[in-house]
Design an enzyme around this catalytic site. Structure first.
Site, PDB file in Angstrom:
ATOM      1  N   ARG A   1       1.045  14.779  13.010  1.00  0.00           N
ATOM      2  CA  ARG A   1       1.537  14.549  11.656  1.00  0.00           C
ATOM      3  C   ARG A   1       1.599  15.817  10.802  1.00  0.00           C
ATOM      4  NH1 ARG A   1      -0.597   8.704   9.728  1.00  0.00           N
ATOM      5  NH2 ARG A   1       1.304   8.749   8.523  1.00  0.00           N
ATOM      6  N   PRO A   2       2.517  16.713  11.146  1.00  0.00           N
ATOM      7  CA  PRO A   2       2.672  17.937  10.358  1.00  0.00           C
ATOM      8  C   PRO A   2       3.281  17.658   8.981  1.00  0.00           C
ATOM      9  CG  PRO A   2       4.409  17.789  12.014  1.00  0.00           C
ATOM     10  CD  PRO A   2       3.493  16.622  12.233  1.00  0.00           C
ATOM     11  N   ILE A   3       3.280  18.669   8.094  1.00  0.00           N
ATOM     12  CA  ILE A   3       3.918  18.503   6.773  1.00  0.00           C
ATOM     13  C   ILE A   3       5.016  19.546   6.560  1.00  0.00           C
ATOM     14  CG2 ILE A   3       1.972  17.377   5.608  1.00  0.00           C
ATOM     15  CD1 ILE A   3       1.570  20.249   4.257  1.00  0.00           C
ATOM     16  N   ASP A   4       5.483  20.134   7.671  1.00  0.00           N
ATOM     17  CA  ASP A   4       6.483  21.206   7.556  1.00  0.00           C
ATOM     18  C   ASP A   4       7.736  20.769   6.783  1.00  0.00           C
ATOM     19  OD1 ASP A   4       6.756  19.504   9.827  1.00  0.00           O
ATOM     20  OD2 ASP A   4       8.250  20.842  10.690  1.00  0.00           O
ATOM     21  N   LEU A   5       8.150  19.520   6.963  1.00  0.00           N
ATOM     22  CA  LEU A   5       9.400  19.074   6.312  1.00  0.00           C
ATOM     23  C   LEU A   5       9.207  18.912   4.806  1.00  0.00           C
ATOM     24  CD1 LEU A   5      10.558  16.461   8.971  1.00  0.00           C
ATOM     25  CD2 LEU A   5      11.097  18.892   8.819  1.00  0.00           C
TER      26      LEU A   5
ATOM     27  N   LYS B   1       0.838  -1.212   0.000  1.00  0.00           N
ATOM     28  CA  LYS B   1       0.000   0.000   0.000  1.00  0.00           C
ATOM     29  C   LYS B   1       0.865   1.252   0.000  1.00  0.00           C
ATOM     30  CE  LYS B   1      -1.770   1.648   3.941  1.00  0.00           C
ATOM     31  NZ  LYS B   1      -1.508   3.080   4.209  1.00  0.00           N
ATOM     32  N   ASN B   2       1.805   1.327   0.925  1.00  0.00           N
ATOM     33  CA  ASN B   2       2.562   2.568   1.068  1.00  0.00           C
ATOM     34  C   ASN B   2       3.485   2.832  -0.112  1.00  0.00           C
ATOM     35  OD1 ASN B   2       1.257   3.078   3.396  1.00  0.00           O
ATOM     36  ND2 ASN B   2       3.002   2.730   4.774  1.00  0.00           N
TER      37      ASN B   2
ATOM     38  N   ASP C   1       4.807   0.837  11.927  1.00  0.00           N
ATOM     39  CA  ASP C   1       3.600   0.201  11.377  1.00  0.00           C
ATOM     40  C   ASP C   1       3.460  -1.266  11.782  1.00  0.00           C
ATOM     41  OD1 ASP C   1       2.841   2.536  10.215  1.00  0.00           O
ATOM     42  OD2 ASP C   1       3.243   1.937   8.144  1.00  0.00           O
TER      43      ASP C   1
ATOM     44  N   ARG D   1      -4.539  10.924   3.996  1.00  0.00           N
ATOM     45  CA  ARG D   1      -3.406  11.806   4.252  1.00  0.00           C
ATOM     46  C   ARG D   1      -2.351  11.750   3.149  1.00  0.00           C
ATOM     47  NH1 ARG D   1       0.764  12.540   6.664  1.00  0.00           N
ATOM     48  NH2 ARG D   1       0.887  14.508   7.776  1.00  0.00           N
TER      49      ARG D   1
ATOM     50  N   ILE E   1       8.279   7.036  16.875  1.00  0.00           N
ATOM     51  CA  ILE E   1       7.951   7.787  15.656  1.00  0.00           C
ATOM     52  C   ILE E   1       6.702   8.657  15.832  1.00  0.00           C
ATOM     53  CG2 ILE E   1       7.508   7.622  13.157  1.00  0.00           C
ATOM     54  CD1 ILE E   1      10.213   6.417  13.881  1.00  0.00           C
TER      55      ILE E   1
ATOM     56  N   CYS F   1      -4.855  13.668  12.601  1.00  0.00           N
ATOM     57  CA  CYS F   1      -4.816  12.250  12.280  1.00  0.00           C
ATOM     58  C   CYS F   1      -4.837  11.487  13.588  1.00  0.00           C
ATOM     59  CB  CYS F   1      -3.535  11.956  11.517  1.00  0.00           C
ATOM     60  SG  CYS F   1      -3.156  10.230  11.433  1.00  0.00           S
TER      61      CYS F   1
HETATM   62  C1  UD1 Z   1       4.628   6.985   6.353  1.00  0.00           C
HETATM   63  C2  UD1 Z   1       3.706   5.810   6.181  1.00  0.00           C
HETATM   64  C3  UD1 Z   1       3.158   5.372   7.528  1.00  0.00           C
HETATM   65  C4  UD1 Z   1       4.299   5.085   8.484  1.00  0.00           C
HETATM   66  C5  UD1 Z   1       5.261   6.252   8.543  1.00  0.00           C
HETATM   67  C6  UD1 Z   1       6.509   5.978   9.360  1.00  0.00           C
HETATM   68  C7  UD1 Z   1       2.726   6.117   3.990  1.00  0.00           C
HETATM   69  C8  UD1 Z   1       1.508   6.458   3.191  1.00  0.00           C
HETATM   70  N1  UD1 Z   1       2.603   6.203   5.320  1.00  0.00           N
HETATM   71  O1  UD1 Z   1       3.871   8.045   6.902  1.00  0.00           O
HETATM   72  O2  UD1 Z   1       2.371   4.199   7.323  1.00  0.00           O
HETATM   73  O3  UD1 Z   1       3.774   4.872   9.774  1.00  0.00           O
HETATM   74  O4  UD1 Z   1       5.704   6.604   7.222  1.00  0.00           O
HETATM   75  O5  UD1 Z   1       7.174   4.858   8.872  1.00  0.00           O
HETATM   76  O6  UD1 Z   1       3.750   5.733   3.450  1.00  0.00           O
HETATM   77  N2  UD1 Z   1       7.108  14.671  10.584  1.00  0.00           N
HETATM   78  C9  UD1 Z   1       7.255  16.005  10.835  1.00  0.00           C
HETATM   79  N3  UD1 Z   1       7.092  16.877   9.792  1.00  0.00           N
HETATM   80  C10 UD1 Z   1       6.810  16.463   8.525  1.00  0.00           C
HETATM   81  C11 UD1 Z   1       6.663  15.089   8.287  1.00  0.00           C
HETATM   82  C12 UD1 Z   1       6.819  14.198   9.343  1.00  0.00           C
HETATM   83  O7  UD1 Z   1       7.509  16.424  11.960  1.00  0.00           O
HETATM   84  O8  UD1 Z   1       6.700  17.310   7.621  1.00  0.00           O
HETATM   85  C13 UD1 Z   1       7.267  13.697  11.696  1.00  0.00           C
HETATM   86  C14 UD1 Z   1       5.995  12.907  11.975  1.00  0.00           C
HETATM   87  O9  UD1 Z   1       5.132  13.609  12.834  1.00  0.00           O
HETATM   88  C15 UD1 Z   1       6.545  11.645  12.587  1.00  0.00           C
HETATM   89  C16 UD1 Z   1       7.862  11.445  11.845  1.00  0.00           C
HETATM   90  O10 UD1 Z   1       8.186  12.714  11.270  1.00  0.00           O
HETATM   91  O11 UD1 Z   1       6.822  11.853  13.953  1.00  0.00           O
HETATM   92  C17 UD1 Z   1       7.819  10.398  10.750  1.00  0.00           C
HETATM   93  O12 UD1 Z   1       6.714  10.620   9.917  1.00  0.00           O
HETATM   94  P1  UD1 Z   1       6.759  10.261   8.364  1.00  0.00           P
HETATM   95  O13 UD1 Z   1       7.895   9.345   8.119  1.00  0.00           O
HETATM   96  O14 UD1 Z   1       6.693  11.522   7.576  1.00  0.00           O
HETATM   97  O15 UD1 Z   1       5.416   9.471   8.165  1.00  0.00           O
HETATM   98  P2  UD1 Z   1       4.459   9.515   6.903  1.00  0.00           P
HETATM   99  O16 UD1 Z   1       5.233   9.726   5.656  1.00  0.00           O
HETATM  100  O17 UD1 Z   1       3.304  10.418   7.187  1.00  0.00           O
END
Ligand code: UD1
Length: 427
Positions: free
Chosen positions: A128-132, A22-23, A313, A99, A335, A123
């Site tokens: 789960r921010p998207i700042d990065l 899926k991912n 996961d 998401r 995580i 979520c």
């Molecule tokens: C993806 C997977 C999810 C899995 C996760 C970690 C998909 C669709 N989803 O989610 O199933 O649980 O990887 O292996 O592939 N973070 C920030 N800022 C950001 C992005 C992330 O602070 O802009 C933090 C998150 O809050 C979290 C950590 O980084 O604490 C890891 O998250 P991330 O690896 O980005 O997870 P996803 O890509 O959302």
């Protein structure tokens, strides 16, 4: 709403086919936006999330055709053609449902020079921010604007120049978005501390098959030399390592022996190690992975971590399995905050788990008992199924739409292994 009913304590055995990941699929699908030629993806899982993503792609004017939909086929083939984009906006109604929709931001920006995507919002497993995602795109030369719940990314005239970005924490999604934006830049992009999950390698391999130039695939330092255009490709989605790991835990908790057909052991080393530490035999076969548990399960202590560490996961499913270990396990979730929502439900089935902050202490119990439980997110739901398979009596799991997002034909596959499981519609 449907429910799943399990009568537990049936030993699982036999062969179960592992679906496409899926991912991985969710990051391969948006790659179609990067070219005006058709992209064909094989081995796509049949899941609600894939249907939602297809719908999202149609919204941009991408045509999608599906083959291989016979019930006896596991896996579908989808051809996506983004000959001409008719929109670069991902609306709230679609992003809200899933998401991973945020993964269209990078490729839309790269192809069209502009993208507007609704912010995903809260979520169940944390903020789960998207700042990065946004910082990496800014580092490549994009301008980011936030307004009315939407993020708008704009490239300068002539396209993104490229640049360098070091992720302060490892993010799978942000690495994927950055990669998909980077492949068409005018210059070069360098990413440090990038995620290196197998799904990222899958993405890189597809991008290379489409003509991208990427160095460092499989490492946390990626260098991407932009190319003028990408072409179409045909690509096979990797097997789902989380689905495979989930069925391994399911087999182990029932003292069973199953072959996970199509699973790749090299993608699952941390899970395999955890299972072996718990006393489960795991070995690669010519066609997959064989898992056998014939003695009592042993307790395990581990922390989740980015790949190659133990996947967040898999945390809930391993925890369910460890409820039946002889001794006390300690799991630490590093995580996501708030990823222990399965704990109270497992405790309702007789488990003895106490979770405080990021750590959960799982005291093994001699038996679990069936109960009515409620799924809260995808992997948490699977942990309840796993517990139900070992529990005495009947377990009813409700809110199973979470499971349909991530497990293809769950009841069918478990029944194939000998589980007494059925889906019923409730009034
Ligand atoms: C993806 C997977 C999810 C899995 C996760 C970690 C998909 C669709 N989803 O989610 O199933 O649980 O990887 O292996 O592939 N973070 C920030 N800022 C950001 C992005 C992330 O602070 O802009 C933090 C998150 O809050 C979290 C950590 O980084 O604490 C890891 O998250 P991330 O690896 O980005 O997870 P996803 O890509 O959302």
């Amino acid at each position: 709403m449907d429910k799943i009913i399990i009568h537990g304590q049936k030993r699982l055995s036999g062969i179960v086919p592992v679906s496409g990941a899926k991912n991985s699929a969710l990051t391969l699908l948006p790659c179609a936006l990067l070219t005006d030629e058709p992209l064909t993806l094989r081995n796509l899982p049949r899941l609600a999330d894939i249907d939602s993503f297809q719908h999202l792609m149609n919204q941009f004017g991408v045509s999608t055709t599906i083959a291989g939909s016979r019930p006896e086929d596991f896996g579908r083939v989808m051809t996506l053609a983004a000959t001409r984009l008719t929109s670069t906006t991902a609306p709230y109604e679609l992003v809200r449902k899933m998401r991973a929709s945020i993964l269209v931001l990078g490729p839309l920006l790269a192809r069209a020079g502009e993208a507007t995507v609704s912010l995903p919002g809260g979520c169940a497993i944390g903020n789960r921010p998207i700042d990065l995602h946004l910082k990496a795109l800014e580092a490549f030369g994009a301008t980011i604007e936030l307004a009315a719940g939407y993020v708008r990314a704009i490239a300068p005239d002539g396209g993104l120049p490229g640049g360098r970005y070091t992720f302060p924490v490892v993010s799978v999604g942000a690495t994927e978005n950055a990669l998909m934006a980077a492949v068409l830049v005018k210059g070069t992009c360098v990413l440090h501390n990038a995620a290196r999950e197998p799904e990222i390698v899958d993405l890189c391999n597809l991008l290379v098959a489409m003509g991208a130039q990427i160095e460092g695939i499989g490492t946390s330092d990626l260098t991407i030399h932009g190319v003028d255009r990408l072409h179409g490709a045909t690509y096979m989605v990797m097997p789902d390592r989380i689905e495979a790991g989930s069925y391994a835990c399911a087999a182990a908790i029932t003292g069973g022996e199953v072959e996970l057909k199509g699973a790749r052991i090299e993608d699952m080393e941390a899970t395999v190690q955890a299972l072996r530490d718990a006393g489960v035999q795991v070995e690669a076969t010519a066609t997959g992975i064989k898992v056998a548990a014939d003695g009592p399960l042993r307790p395990v202590t581990l922390s989740t971590a980015p790949y190659p560490g133990f996947a967040t996961d898999m945390q809930a499913q391993l925890m369910a399995m460890l409820c039946r270990a002889e001794g006390t396990s300690v799991l630490t979730e590093t995580i996501f905050e708030n990823r222990y929502m399965h704990v109270p439900e497992l405790n309702r089935m007789g488990a003895k788990i106490s979770a405080q902050g990021r750590t959960a202490v799982v005291q093994g119990v001699p038996k679990l008992t069936g109960a009515e439980v409620m799924a809260t997110d995808l992997r948490a739901s699977m942990s309840l199924i796993i517990a139900g398979l070992a529990a005495e009596g009947e377990t009813q799991v409700s809110r199973i739409y979470h499971l349909d997002r991530g497990y293809e034909r769950l009841e069918e596959k478990l029944a194939l292994m000998g589980a007494d499981i059925e889906r019923v519609g409730s009034d």
